[in-house]
Design an enzyme around this catalytic site. Structure first.
Site, PDB file in Angstrom:
ATOM      1  N   SER B 149      42.711   1.880   6.589  1.00 13.34           N
ATOM      2  CA  SER B 149      42.844   3.309   6.846  1.00 13.34           C
ATOM      3  C   SER B 149      43.799   3.545   8.025  1.00 13.34           C
ATOM      4  O   SER B 149      44.967   3.165   7.950  1.00 13.34           O
ATOM      5  CB  SER B 149      41.453   3.907   7.076  1.00 13.34           C
ATOM      6  OG  SER B 149      41.477   5.306   6.963  1.00 13.34           O
ATOM      7  N   ASP B 225      37.923   6.837  -3.530  1.00 12.64           N
ATOM      8  CA  ASP B 225      38.002   7.103  -2.088  1.00 12.64           C
ATOM      9  C   ASP B 225      38.150   8.611  -1.877  1.00 12.64           C
ATOM     10  O   ASP B 225      39.098   9.221  -2.373  1.00 12.64           O
ATOM     11  CB  ASP B 225      39.212   6.345  -1.540  1.00 12.64           C
ATOM     12  CG  ASP B 225      39.312   6.347  -0.025  1.00 12.64           C
ATOM     13  OD1 ASP B 225      38.977   7.373   0.598  1.00 12.64           O
ATOM     14  OD2 ASP B 225      39.740   5.314   0.509  1.00 12.64           O
ATOM     15  N   HIS B 258      35.791   4.378   0.375  1.00 12.58           N
ATOM     16  CA  HIS B 258      36.495   4.062   1.627  1.00 12.58           C
ATOM     17  C   HIS B 258      35.664   3.151   2.537  1.00 12.58           C
ATOM     18  O   HIS B 258      36.070   2.871   3.664  1.00 12.58           O
ATOM     19  CB  HIS B 258      36.798   5.391   2.350  1.00 12.58           C
ATOM     20  CG  HIS B 258      37.939   5.313   3.328  1.00 12.58           C
ATOM     21  ND1 HIS B 258      39.236   5.013   2.933  1.00 12.58           N
ATOM     22  CD2 HIS B 258      38.011   5.511   4.682  1.00 12.58           C
ATOM     23  CE1 HIS B 258      40.034   5.030   4.004  1.00 12.58           C
ATOM     24  NE2 HIS B 258      39.311   5.322   5.079  1.00 12.58           N
TER      25      HIS B 258
END
Lengths: 279, 279
Positions: B149, B225, B258
């Protein structure tokens, strides 16, 4: 009613956290369940993992690394919480980590005020298996059980008290004999009272000496575990197995401590041990 | 001076957490380092893992499951913290999770009051490599870098700005272009000011369009996600790689989110990818 708290795709299967209101504890309880990809087609064997002091269903689920191997072997991996929790549930009067919340010791308490909610034995032995059988793609004719520390004590004692239910039993750094260590003496006194006769149903070594048996037993124990000589005392379990003829594989793992780094290192061996017994 | 916060035996190697006072951030900083068993005999390659928003050095260390494969492949696995912390370090005025503490974005801030401590670019690019080379059995001629991320953005931009330093680059669900998403716009405005010319050094796609290159790139992205279309936008990275001829392997992983369950599922592939490049 089983409520899904969270669901995450993981190694081709799904990691669930569930919540339900427990008849035994009178509280909402959570448990984690990894469901492997093979369960889309058929019911799969169940491996129970009972956690140690201070833990919830989350610790082994995020730190243990069991899902990769469970996905390969097609095992449903169940991680319950370690005590009732919530408003009105009594904890340790001194807020210690080793009694009360997070420290149910897998017993059915008989002493007030704990006797109202602390029914972790019946929760794990009776209530939760029914919930899992009714709601998950589980083959309850093929179960194994393992656990860590207080949960290792839980796993071994539950297997000893329920002959034939588990194809396989193992433990990581179990409390070998709660009767003979400070953690166990405090917990059993608090939950069951001072009469030690009632403690024997919750002590691996006493259960074995009283005639209970498991087919065999795998135990990993870290050699650098700070609780080794004061609380865990695997030599007591080894002696009880020796006296009774239970084949025990006790592996002393040099340099390893009591943490999840130890568990993560050896959990693959345990899953393969259980899967072989449940094949 | 490097202080050992904790040391745990793990998969035959050792998981360390270190603390030191950073010249760049002016604060104590922690980082985690897994040292594989092979490092007892020889210096080993280094894989950097940069974490995402809200994380410390702990998240990937306890949840990622990298140690097993790092031990097999002989990789030193380094997980730094994501921002300076401590008394006097300014955070987000609204206490949001996406700016300030836990959200350093791997930039050198130029805007007050962040310019005093938020030097995560220089910390990761310059200071920490020196500390690792001096204190760990690391072969700094063989380094790879990855991240998640915000840390995926960090890994790719650091590799693009430092040609030749890393043999291999990969990312899990990276922020492809901070310039083009709300997380990035907030962070770059706060740390660097409103003039977007200064932002291009911290944007994978802008760096590529400005002529920076990496040999190749592996990216895993969860298809489920929740940040995929609003913040991560892998299609922007794919287009920049396409324009510039950078070979990108972008794997959309159906059903994955995620979380660290996604990372744990695919981290073995990334470690093997890096180890092959560093062999």
């Amino acid at each position: 009613m089983l409520e899904i708290v969270s669901q995450n795709r993981c190694f081709g299967g799904a990691q669930f956290v569930y919540r339900h209101v427990s008849r035994e504890t009178g509280t909402p309880m959570r448990f984690a369940a990894f469901v492997p990809p093979q369960a889309e087609r058929e019911r799969r064997p169940v491996l129970w993992y009972l956690s140690g002091l201070t833990c919830t269903e989350e610790n082994v689920t995020v730190k243990g690394g069991a899902q990769r191997v469970a996905a390969e072997l097609g095992l449903i991996f169940i991680a319950p919480d370690t005590s009732p929790r919530g408003e009105g549930v009594p904890g340790d009067p001194q807020n210690a980590y080793d009694f009360g919340l997070g420290a149910g010791f897998y017993v059915d308490a008989t002493e007030p005020p704990y006797d109202k909610n602390y029914h972790m034995r019946s929760y794990i032995e009776t209530e939760l298996p029914g919930i899992i059988e009714a709601n998950l793609p589980a083959d309850m004719s093929r179960q194994g059980i393992t656990g860590h520390s207080m949960g290792g004590h839980g796993a071994i004692t539950i297997a000893l008290r329920n002959p034939g239910r588990f194809r396989s039993v193992s433990a990581f750094a179990p409390i070998a004999s709660p009767i003979h260590c400070p953690w166990g003496q405090k917990a059993l006194t608090g939950y069951l009272g001072a009469d030690q006769a009632g403690w024997r149903a919750y002590d691996s070594c006493a259960l074995i000496d009283d005639g209970h048996r498991v087919g065999r037993l795998l135990v990993d124990q870290g050699g650098a575990d700070t609780f080794l000589t004061t609380q865990l005392k695997p030599e007591l379990l080894a002696a009880a197995c020796e006296r009774s003829g239970i084949p025990l594989t006790l592996r002393m793992q040099e340099g390893y401590d009591h943490s999840y780094y130890f568990i993560a290192t050896f959990i693959e061996d345990h899953l393969r041990y259980h899967a072989a017994a449940m094949a």
